[in-house]
Design a protein around this motif. Sequence first.
Motif, PDB file in Angstrom:
ATOM      1  N   ARG A  48      10.521 -55.620   7.550  1.00  8.77           N
ATOM      2  CA  ARG A  48       9.784 -55.656   6.293  1.00  8.77           C
ATOM      3  C   ARG A  48      10.682 -55.166   5.177  1.00  8.77           C
ATOM      4  O   ARG A  48      11.316 -54.112   5.299  1.00  8.77           O
ATOM      5  CB  ARG A  48       8.530 -54.772   6.373  1.00  8.77           C
ATOM      6  N   GLY A  49      10.741 -55.918   4.102  1.00  6.43           N
ATOM      7  CA  GLY A  49      11.598 -55.512   2.995  1.00  6.43           C
ATOM      8  C   GLY A  49      11.571 -56.531   1.878  1.00  6.43           C
ATOM      9  O   GLY A  49      10.583 -57.235   1.657  1.00  6.43           O
ATOM     10  N   TRP A  50      12.702 -56.627   1.182  1.00 13.57           N
ATOM     11  CA  TRP A  50      12.813 -57.419  -0.044  1.00 13.57           C
ATOM     12  C   TRP A  50      13.730 -58.621   0.131  1.00 13.57           C
ATOM     13  O   TRP A  50      14.584 -58.647   1.016  1.00 13.57           O
ATOM     14  CB  TRP A  50      13.399 -56.575  -1.173  1.00 13.57           C
ATOM     15  N   ASN A  51      13.589 -59.559  -0.775  1.00 15.55           N
ATOM     16  CA  ASN A  51      14.596 -60.584  -1.031  1.00 15.55           C
ATOM     17  C   ASN A  51      15.468 -60.141  -2.200  1.00 15.55           C
ATOM     18  O   ASN A  51      14.960 -59.704  -3.231  1.00 15.55           O
ATOM     19  CB  ASN A  51      13.935 -61.913  -1.414  1.00 15.55           C
ATOM     20  N   TRP A  52      16.782 -60.254  -2.016  1.00 15.34           N
ATOM     21  CA  TRP A  52      17.712 -60.146  -3.139  1.00 15.34           C
ATOM     22  C   TRP A  52      18.028 -61.582  -3.572  1.00 15.34           C
ATOM     23  O   TRP A  52      19.128 -62.087  -3.380  1.00 15.34           O
ATOM     24  CB  TRP A  52      18.983 -59.421  -2.719  1.00 15.34           C
ATOM     25  N   GLY A  53      17.061 -62.235  -4.154  1.00 14.65           N
ATOM     26  CA  GLY A  53      17.117 -63.678  -4.277  1.00 14.65           C
ATOM     27  C   GLY A  53      17.955 -64.218  -5.407  1.00 14.65           C
ATOM     28  O   GLY A  53      18.570 -65.273  -5.273  1.00 14.65           O
ATOM     29  N   HIS A  54      17.986 -63.545  -6.553  1.00 12.25           N
ATOM     30  CA  HIS A  54      18.729 -64.059  -7.697  1.00 12.25           C
ATOM     31  C   HIS A  54      20.208 -63.693  -7.577  1.00 12.25           C
ATOM     32  O   HIS A  54      20.563 -62.510  -7.592  1.00 12.25           O
ATOM     33  CB  HIS A  54      18.147 -63.506  -9.001  1.00 12.25           C
ATOM     34  N   TRP A  55      21.039 -64.698  -7.458  1.00 10.10           N
ATOM     35  CA  TRP A  55      22.467 -64.483  -7.248  1.00 10.10           C
ATOM     36  C   TRP A  55      23.083 -63.718  -8.420  1.00 10.10           C
ATOM     37  O   TRP A  55      22.843 -64.035  -9.580  1.00 10.10           O
ATOM     38  CB  TRP A  55      23.187 -65.816  -7.071  1.00 10.10           C
ATOM     39  N   GLY A  56      23.851 -62.696  -8.087  1.00 10.17           N
ATOM     40  CA  GLY A  56      24.603 -61.966  -9.091  1.00 10.17           C
ATOM     41  C   GLY A  56      23.873 -60.811  -9.742  1.00 10.17           C
ATOM     42  O   GLY A  56      24.454 -60.115 -10.586  1.00 10.17           O
ATOM     43  N   LYS A  57      22.621 -60.589  -9.360  1.00 10.76           N
ATOM     44  CA  LYS A  57      21.844 -59.533 -10.009  1.00 10.76           C
ATOM     45  C   LYS A  57      21.733 -58.252  -9.178  1.00 10.76           C
ATOM     46  O   LYS A  57      21.313 -57.218  -9.688  1.00 10.76           O
ATOM     47  CB  LYS A  57      20.447 -60.052 -10.356  1.00 10.76           C
TER      48      LYS A  57
END
Length: 361
Positions: A48-57
């Motif tokens: 369970r956790g997050w997406n670091w979806g936006h590249w470069g942020k």
Amino acid sequence: MLTRPLTTLALGLSLTMAMPASALAAAAHLSVRGQEIVDPNGQPILLRGWNWGHWGKTQASDAADNAAQGANTVRIPLRWWGQYDGKNIDSRDDNATTTAGIDPAHLKHLDDMVHWASAAKLWIVLFIDSDCGQSGTQNEKERQYCDPRGEYAKGGHNFWTDRAARQKFIAVWRFIANRYKDTPYIGLFEPLPEPNPAGVPDDQIKAFYAEVMGAIREVAPGVPLLIGGRAYKAPAIRQVYDPAWKDVVYTGNLFLHAKQHGADEASLNELRERSKRLLELRAEHQVPVFVQQVGVRSGEDPDRHGVKAVLSNLVANRIGFAYWEYRGAVNPNEYGVMYQRGNEWVPKRDWIDTITPFFKQ
């Protein structure tokens, strides 16, 4: 468009080269046992956790912050060959032959994200996304980018119409899987999100996965794989099930598409029906499932009633998930629990406080 000159940027050492032998020896993998994902000690684990979806942020502090919030996993992208919103997101560079067609600067950033997550003991779901590869026909802008000469008028370039592009993609995966296979807390490799090639039978989507996963297994045996059906729609999950695959976790998107006035019961019931398709596959075939993207736009759920209901449903049914997403867009009404206002990142404290308790249940 796809043949940017190879720059003189330093590639940086791979994680496996940079880590001492003792750390590599200690690196252990997740595995699949019936309905469960199990940790290196053989104990069932709910990711369970997050997406670091936006590249470069992504920022260096995010991994430790996420772990402190109770997360034990993070889903990390590499964007390769696609017309993405924003600048310098597509990492494809055919001139970068020493890095299998991955722009060296992008690879360095991916190294950083993997290192941050690994150091924070977050299990990493690593995916390679390709808007061109998955369909090539999402819209006219995408078609122009993926197929500028109109060579594939009906379907556009994608991994089914263009065998050469498919082989390049497999080479990218061989490089990436080999690079990170011994990194501590490498959890799942996700070959290609949301495959949706126009005019291609469903069994060919499954055959594509079989080929890509076979290449990954050759260089990184022991790392489980994550796949889903057409467009990652939950009802399509059976399209890619194969009883011969003992190292596969199955997935589907569970975005709540709320109505104009918030997350009403009809929207929630529709999402619950989609989640049932995952549960049915899990129970019938004794395989694990994991929702790699679950989320709702903040502006569509102002009192957060919807997100609470969605995550409660996943927790009650023992389904792991990665919430979409941590750092999001510039619009506070969009996905993401942190949004960008000028040079400042603004946390949506109410949303963070609502979501993170579900990591620990």
